[in-house]
Design a protein around this motif. Sequence first.
Motif, PDB file in Angstrom:
ATOM      1  N   TYR A 183       3.622 -40.177-100.872  1.00 39.48           N
ATOM      2  CA  TYR A 183       2.729 -39.189-100.260  1.00 39.48           C
ATOM      3  C   TYR A 183       1.273 -39.603-100.415  1.00 39.48           C
ATOM      4  CZ  TYR A 183      -0.141 -35.062 -99.637  1.00 39.48           C
ATOM      5  OH  TYR A 183      -1.129 -34.203 -99.220  1.00 39.48           O
ATOM      6  N   ALA A 184       0.909 -40.170-101.554  1.00 41.14           N
ATOM      7  CA  ALA A 184      -0.482 -40.560-101.779  1.00 41.14           C
ATOM      8  C   ALA A 184      -0.942 -41.565-100.730  1.00 41.14           C
ATOM      9  CB  ALA A 184      -0.645 -41.149-103.182  1.00 41.14           C
ATOM     10  N   ARG A 189      -3.800 -43.087 -95.844  1.00 42.10           N
ATOM     11  CA  ARG A 189      -3.781 -43.991 -94.695  1.00 42.10           C
ATOM     12  C   ARG A 189      -3.580 -43.290 -93.356  1.00 42.10           C
ATOM     13  NH1 ARG A 189      -6.070 -48.461 -96.798  1.00 42.10           N
ATOM     14  NH2 ARG A 189      -5.002 -49.144 -98.707  1.00 42.10           N
ATOM     15  N   VAL A 190      -2.964 -42.115 -93.372  1.00 39.48           N
ATOM     16  CA  VAL A 190      -2.614 -41.448 -92.117  1.00 39.48           C
ATOM     17  C   VAL A 190      -3.263 -40.071 -92.000  1.00 39.48           C
ATOM     18  CG1 VAL A 190      -0.730 -40.553 -90.692  1.00 39.48           C
ATOM     19  CG2 VAL A 190      -0.422 -42.699 -91.952  1.00 39.48           C
ATOM     20  N   GLY A 208      -9.686 -27.868 -94.161  1.00 37.28           N
ATOM     21  CA  GLY A 208      -9.059 -28.474 -95.334  1.00 37.28           C
ATOM     22  C   GLY A 208      -7.547 -28.449 -95.200  1.00 37.28           C
ATOM     23  N   PHE A 209      -6.872 -29.084 -96.147  1.00 38.64           N
ATOM     24  CA  PHE A 209      -5.415 -29.013 -96.167  1.00 38.64           C
ATOM     25  C   PHE A 209      -4.930 -29.021 -97.609  1.00 38.64           C
ATOM     26  CE2 PHE A 209      -4.048 -33.317 -97.336  1.00 38.64           C
ATOM     27  CZ  PHE A 209      -5.218 -34.039 -97.150  1.00 38.64           C
ATOM     28  N   GLU A 210      -3.758 -28.448 -97.798  1.00 43.31           N
ATOM     29  CA  GLU A 210      -3.205 -28.272 -99.141  1.00 43.31           C
ATOM     30  C   GLU A 210      -1.741 -28.718 -99.144  1.00 43.31           C
ATOM     31  OE1 GLU A 210      -2.219 -24.578-102.232  1.00 43.31           O
ATOM     32  OE2 GLU A 210      -3.456 -24.254-100.435  1.00 43.31           O
ATOM     33  N   PRO A 211      -1.357 -29.568-100.089  1.00 44.86           N
ATOM     34  CA  PRO A 211       0.047 -29.976-100.161  1.00 44.86           C
ATOM     35  C   PRO A 211       0.933 -28.833-100.638  1.00 44.86           C
ATOM     36  CG  PRO A 211      -1.189 -30.899-102.001  1.00 44.86           C
ATOM     37  CD  PRO A 211      -2.189 -30.230-101.109  1.00 44.86           C
TER      38      PRO A 211
END
Length: 297
Positions: A183-184, A189-190, A208-211
């Motif tokens: 995931y990192a 990269r994407v 923003g985004f949150e896992p």
Amino acid sequence: MTAQNLQVYKSNDLMTANYKLTVAETRIILTCIAKIDRDRNNVVTDNEMYGFTAREFAETCGISLMAAYSDLKEAVDQLFERKILLSMNDRERKTRWIQTADYIAGEGRVELRFSKDILPYLVDLQGNFTKYSLNAVARLSSPHAFRMYELIIKHRFKCNPTALIFIEDIRFSLALDDAYPLYADLRKRVIEPALEMINAVTDIKILGFEPKREGRKIVAIEVSYAERADFSMDPVQESLISEKDETPKPAKTTRKRKPGPITEKEINAAARPGESTQEVIARLTAERRRAEPVATY
């Protein structure tokens, strides 16, 4: 043509389908989708051809006319071979985007005919579809950014402006196969580059985004965004649409000058298959920097 009033209509199954297209190929496909006649009294068949000129393409995408000619000719050569994988209820269907591709050199014009299998995902859409402005995405310069934008706006009409996107859906839709298994790496990269580009040039602002996790495993991201009510494309500089090389000549001086702007001639000579104009410029700029002498003290 301006992209201001052109709308892209796609079935949500097509929004999340598995495929790879270059930036130029994506722009061509979306422009032709936006050209489909949406008159309910008109029966759309797979006999219809959809086209536009290099000048229209340049103005829509904010690129030079010379780059538009180059992008269109190369992309048309490749588009006929591009496949798409659709996930259906009881099967997976592999088909092609188009059945005919014409490049009319004398007019600098492209004309496409969509495949019979793809057409139902583009016309007579009564529900479970998404509509967005071609204007909003025309200047994206990354295939990943195009796909991430679609995964986000598929959720657009919820009361809460967030999009929960599963990692497996990102991997499938972007046709990543086994790339970036961690995931990192996927985030670095994407996801992050795509969201940064979406935020910079489209009609939505990424907040923003949150896992999201199941146990210790990250299975999704939740993207928060807001609509840009005043969104409009920056005007295209007239020099970009000119067929001539307008690069100013360096003044006579004994002092060593920095290299001038990268010209269209340099871009066309250095372009590699699948590269967008912006990617070529970025690569040439990096090569110039590496060639500069290193200061020593």
